[in-house]
Design a protein around this motif. Structure first.
Motif, PDB file in Angstrom:
ATOM      1  N   ILE A  72       0.836  -1.203   0.000  1.00  0.00           N
ATOM      2  CA  ILE A  72       0.000   0.000   0.000  1.00  0.00           C
ATOM      3  C   ILE A  72       0.867   1.248   0.000  1.00  0.00           C
ATOM      4  CG2 ILE A  72      -1.945  -1.103   1.191  1.00  0.00           C
ATOM      5  CD1 ILE A  72      -1.006   0.475   3.751  1.00  0.00           C
ATOM      6  N   ASP A  73       0.287   2.337  -0.477  1.00  0.00           N
ATOM      7  CA  ASP A  73       0.911   3.652  -0.393  1.00  0.00           C
ATOM      8  C   ASP A  73       0.438   4.245   0.924  1.00  0.00           C
ATOM      9  OD1 ASP A  73       1.898   6.198  -0.629  1.00  0.00           O
ATOM     10  OD2 ASP A  73       0.708   6.732  -2.376  1.00  0.00           O
ATOM     11  N   GLY A  74       1.262   4.131   1.938  1.00  0.00           N
ATOM     12  CA  GLY A  74       0.894   4.617   3.257  1.00  0.00           C
ATOM     13  C   GLY A  74       1.657   3.875   4.330  1.00  0.00           C
ATOM     14  N   PHE A  75       1.188   3.998   5.550  1.00  0.00           N
ATOM     15  CA  PHE A  75       1.888   3.425   6.697  1.00  0.00           C
ATOM     16  C   PHE A  75       1.139   2.235   7.275  1.00  0.00           C
ATOM     17  CE2 PHE A  75       3.311   7.831   6.561  1.00  0.00           C
ATOM     18  CZ  PHE A  75       4.687   7.655   6.645  1.00  0.00           C
ATOM     19  N   VAL A  76       1.890   1.203   7.623  1.00  0.00           N
ATOM     20  CA  VAL A  76       1.320   0.084   8.357  1.00  0.00           C
ATOM     21  C   VAL A  76       1.259   0.461   9.832  1.00  0.00           C
ATOM     22  CG1 VAL A  76       1.642  -2.329   9.039  1.00  0.00           C
ATOM     23  CG2 VAL A  76       2.073  -1.622   6.672  1.00  0.00           C
ATOM     24  N   HIS A  77       2.336   1.041  10.305  1.00  0.00           N
ATOM     25  CA  HIS A  77       2.334   1.601  11.662  1.00  0.00           C
ATOM     26  C   HIS A  77       2.985   2.976  11.618  1.00  0.00           C
ATOM     27  CE1 HIS A  77       6.458   0.019  12.061  1.00  0.00           C
ATOM     28  NE2 HIS A  77       5.973  -1.112  11.630  1.00  0.00           N
ATOM     29  N   LEU A  78       2.685   3.777  12.627  1.00  0.00           N
ATOM     30  CA  LEU A  78       3.028   5.198  12.595  1.00  0.00           C
ATOM     31  C   LEU A  78       4.313   5.570  13.327  1.00  0.00           C
ATOM     32  CD1 LEU A  78      -0.588   6.511  13.252  1.00  0.00           C
ATOM     33  CD2 LEU A  78       0.535   6.065  11.047  1.00  0.00           C
ATOM     34  N   ASP A  79       4.889   4.600  14.037  1.00  0.00           N
ATOM     35  CA  ASP A  79       6.125   4.879  14.764  1.00  0.00           C
ATOM     36  C   ASP A  79       6.825   3.563  15.094  1.00  0.00           C
ATOM     37  OD1 ASP A  79       4.688   3.833  16.980  1.00  0.00           O
ATOM     38  OD2 ASP A  79       4.062   5.837  17.582  1.00  0.00           O
ATOM     39  N   ALA A  80       7.982   3.665  15.717  1.00  0.00           N
ATOM     40  CA  ALA A  80       8.764   2.475  16.070  1.00  0.00           C
ATOM     41  C   ALA A  80       8.068   1.627  17.138  1.00  0.00           C
ATOM     42  CB  ALA A  80      10.155   2.885  16.534  1.00  0.00           C
ATOM     43  N   ASP A  81       7.113   2.216  17.854  1.00  0.00           N
ATOM     44  CA  ASP A  81       6.337   1.467  18.854  1.00  0.00           C
ATOM     45  C   ASP A  81       5.160   0.731  18.209  1.00  0.00           C
ATOM     46  OD1 ASP A  81       7.981   2.336  20.927  1.00  0.00           O
ATOM     47  OD2 ASP A  81       6.782   4.153  21.225  1.00  0.00           O
ATOM     48  N   GLU A  82       5.065   0.831  16.889  1.00  0.00           N
ATOM     49  CA  GLU A  82       4.039   0.151  16.082  1.00  0.00           C
ATOM     50  C   GLU A  82       2.618   0.602  16.397  1.00  0.00           C
ATOM     51  OE1 GLU A  82       4.678  -4.064  15.682  1.00  0.00           O
ATOM     52  OE2 GLU A  82       6.762  -3.751  15.082  1.00  0.00           O
ATOM     53  N   THR A  83       2.442   1.902  16.587  1.00  0.00           N
ATOM     54  CA  THR A  83       1.097   2.466  16.699  1.00  0.00           C
ATOM     55  C   THR A  83       0.394   2.187  15.372  1.00  0.00           C
ATOM     56  OG1 THR A  83       1.888   4.194  18.178  1.00  0.00           O
ATOM     57  CG2 THR A  83      -0.217   4.588  17.053  1.00  0.00           C
ATOM     58  N   PRO A  84      -0.786   1.552  15.404  1.00  0.00           N
ATOM     59  CA  PRO A  84      -1.431   1.111  14.162  1.00  0.00           C
ATOM     60  C   PRO A  84      -1.765   2.252  13.202  1.00  0.00           C
ATOM     61  CG  PRO A  84      -2.483   0.103  16.067  1.00  0.00           C
ATOM     62  CD  PRO A  84      -1.547   1.160  16.588  1.00  0.00           C
ATOM     63  N   GLY A  85      -1.421   2.023  11.950  1.00  0.00           N
ATOM     64  CA  GLY A  85      -1.804   2.888  10.851  1.00  0.00           C
ATOM     65  C   GLY A  85      -2.771   2.127   9.968  1.00  0.00           C
ATOM     66  N   LEU A  86      -3.063   2.650   8.807  1.00  0.00           N
ATOM     67  CA  LEU A  86      -3.992   2.006   7.878  1.00  0.00           C
ATOM     68  C   LEU A  86      -3.603   0.555   7.606  1.00  0.00           C
ATOM     69  CD1 LEU A  86      -6.268   2.002   5.734  1.00  0.00           C
ATOM     70  CD2 LEU A  86      -4.554   2.823   4.119  1.00  0.00           C
ATOM     71  N   GLY A  87      -2.335   0.303   7.313  1.00  0.00           N
ATOM     72  CA  GLY A  87      -1.892  -1.038   6.960  1.00  0.00           C
ATOM     73  C   GLY A  87      -2.082  -2.053   8.072  1.00  0.00           C
ATOM     74  N   GLN A  88      -1.884  -1.627   9.310  1.00  0.00           N
ATOM     75  CA  GLN A  88      -2.087  -2.540  10.441  1.00  0.00           C
ATOM     76  C   GLN A  88      -3.570  -2.895  10.555  1.00  0.00           C
ATOM     77  OE1 GLN A  88       0.661  -3.489  12.387  1.00  0.00           O
ATOM     78  NE2 GLN A  88      -0.631  -5.001  13.349  1.00  0.00           N
ATOM     79  N   HIS A  89      -4.432  -1.919  10.343  1.00  0.00           N
ATOM     80  CA  HIS A  89      -5.880  -2.180  10.373  1.00  0.00           C
ATOM     81  C   HIS A  89      -6.268  -3.124   9.236  1.00  0.00           C
ATOM     82  CE1 HIS A  89      -7.117   0.543  13.621  1.00  0.00           C
ATOM     83  NE2 HIS A  89      -6.103   1.305  13.215  1.00  0.00           N
ATOM     84  N   LEU A  90      -5.664  -2.946   8.070  1.00  0.00           N
ATOM     85  CA  LEU A  90      -5.918  -3.842   6.943  1.00  0.00           C
ATOM     86  C   LEU A  90      -5.442  -5.257   7.268  1.00  0.00           C
ATOM     87  CD1 LEU A  90      -6.773  -4.419   4.013  1.00  0.00           C
ATOM     88  CD2 LEU A  90      -4.533  -3.535   3.279  1.00  0.00           C
ATOM     89  N   PHE A  91      -4.244  -5.374   7.821  1.00  0.00           N
ATOM     90  CA  PHE A  91      -3.685  -6.673   8.202  1.00  0.00           C
ATOM     91  C   PHE A  91      -4.647  -7.406   9.134  1.00  0.00           C
ATOM     92  CE2 PHE A  91      -0.808  -9.088  11.127  1.00  0.00           C
ATOM     93  CZ  PHE A  91      -0.301  -9.991  10.205  1.00  0.00           C
ATOM     94  N   HIS A  92      -5.178  -6.717  10.132  1.00  0.00           N
ATOM     95  CA  HIS A  92      -6.109  -7.342  11.073  1.00  0.00           C
ATOM     96  C   HIS A  92      -7.453  -7.656  10.410  1.00  0.00           C
ATOM     97  CE1 HIS A  92      -3.463  -7.295  14.452  1.00  0.00           C
ATOM     98  NE2 HIS A  92      -3.306  -5.988  14.389  1.00  0.00           N
ATOM     99  N   ALA A  93      -7.929  -6.777   9.523  1.00  0.00           N
ATOM    100  CA  ALA A  93      -9.194  -7.018   8.821  1.00  0.00           C
ATOM    101  C   ALA A  93      -9.113  -8.270   7.948  1.00  0.00           C
ATOM    102  CB  ALA A  93      -9.567  -5.804   7.967  1.00  0.00           C
ATOM    103  N   LEU A  94      -7.907  -8.609   7.520  1.00  0.00           N
ATOM    104  CA  LEU A  94      -7.697  -9.805   6.693  1.00  0.00           C
ATOM    105  C   LEU A  94      -7.303 -11.008   7.547  1.00  0.00           C
ATOM    106  CD1 LEU A  94      -5.854  -8.099   3.709  1.00  0.00           C
ATOM    107  CD2 LEU A  94      -8.225  -8.918   3.780  1.00  0.00           C
ATOM    108  N   GLY A  95      -7.537 -10.933   8.831  1.00  0.00           N
ATOM    109  CA  GLY A  95      -7.299 -12.062   9.715  1.00  0.00           C
ATOM    110  C   GLY A  95      -5.848 -12.280  10.105  1.00  0.00           C
ATOM    111  N   GLY A  96      -4.982 -11.320   9.793  1.00  0.00           N
ATOM    112  CA  GLY A  96      -3.578 -11.440  10.160  1.00  0.00           C
ATOM    113  C   GLY A  96      -2.817 -12.480   9.372  1.00  0.00           C
ATOM    114  N   VAL A  97      -3.334 -12.855   8.207  1.00  0.00           N
ATOM    115  CA  VAL A  97      -2.666 -13.887   7.411  1.00  0.00           C
ATOM    116  C   VAL A  97      -2.051 -13.357   6.114  1.00  0.00           C
ATOM    117  CG1 VAL A  97      -4.027 -15.786   8.348  1.00  0.00           C
ATOM    118  CG2 VAL A  97      -4.834 -14.598   6.317  1.00  0.00           C
ATOM    119  N   VAL A  98      -2.418 -12.147   5.712  1.00  0.00           N
ATOM    120  CA  VAL A  98      -1.868 -11.558   4.486  1.00  0.00           C
ATOM    121  C   VAL A  98      -0.902 -10.446   4.893  1.00  0.00           C
ATOM    122  CG1 VAL A  98      -2.383 -10.348   2.330  1.00  0.00           C
ATOM    123  CG2 VAL A  98      -3.996 -12.053   3.211  1.00  0.00           C
TER     124      VAL A  98
END
Length: 166
Positions: A72-98
């Protein structure tokens, strides 16, 4: 199949586009997909803009896509502490397998140089964040993508498809 995905907003509507590819160094997409989203809610002021998430999910459902990885064009997480960004929400919406790899042209204060990838000398680095894949592997794969200069060819193509809506 791997997918590069982009969403373009046009007022209350949006276009979600995807380009499929098999090899990281592919110069051309094996197939392209486009979904038109008739209505997108406005972003909530002061909170993370997740308007792209339902658009991406509609694209995947509409075309029955089951990718092995999403770029994706964007962020999975927003900082080194892995604060969720769009990509992290997508990862979870897909069951954490993609696995989801986020690529951005601009930085965020919480992301250090460990997230930077320089694709060609004398160009600004891209920032890479990811979920479901090792950061080193994600950076190596992005570096291997086809294209001169900073932005890989397939990422330019998917952005153009989303913007033009055709």
């Amino acid at each position: 199949m791997k997918l590069a995905i982009a969403v373009h907003f046009d007022g209350a509507q949006a276009h979600a586009a995807a380009v499929a590819f098999e090899a990281w160094d592919s110069a051309e997409a094996t197939k392209t997909y486009l979904s038109r989203i008739a209505h997108v809610e406005k972003a909530e002021r002061g909170s993370l803009d997740l308007r792209e998430l339902p658009c991406v999910m509609q694209l995947l459902r509409e075309h029955r896509l089951e990718p092995e990885l999403i770029l994706i064009d964007g962020f999975v997480h927003l900082d080194a502490d892995e604060t969720p960004g769009l990509g992290q929400h997508l990862f979870h919406a897909l069951g954490g397998v993609v696995p989801v790899v986020g690529v951005s042209k601009s930085g965020l204060p919480g992301l250090s140089s460990q997230f930077e990838v320089t694709r060609e000398e004398e160009t600004k680095p891209l920032l890479v964040t990811c979920a479901g894949i090792d950061i080193g592997a994600a950076k190596a794969r992005l570096r291997a993508m086809h294209g001169r200069k900073r932005i890989p060819t397939l990422m330019k193509l998917v952005a153009r498809l989303a913007k033009n809506g055709d």
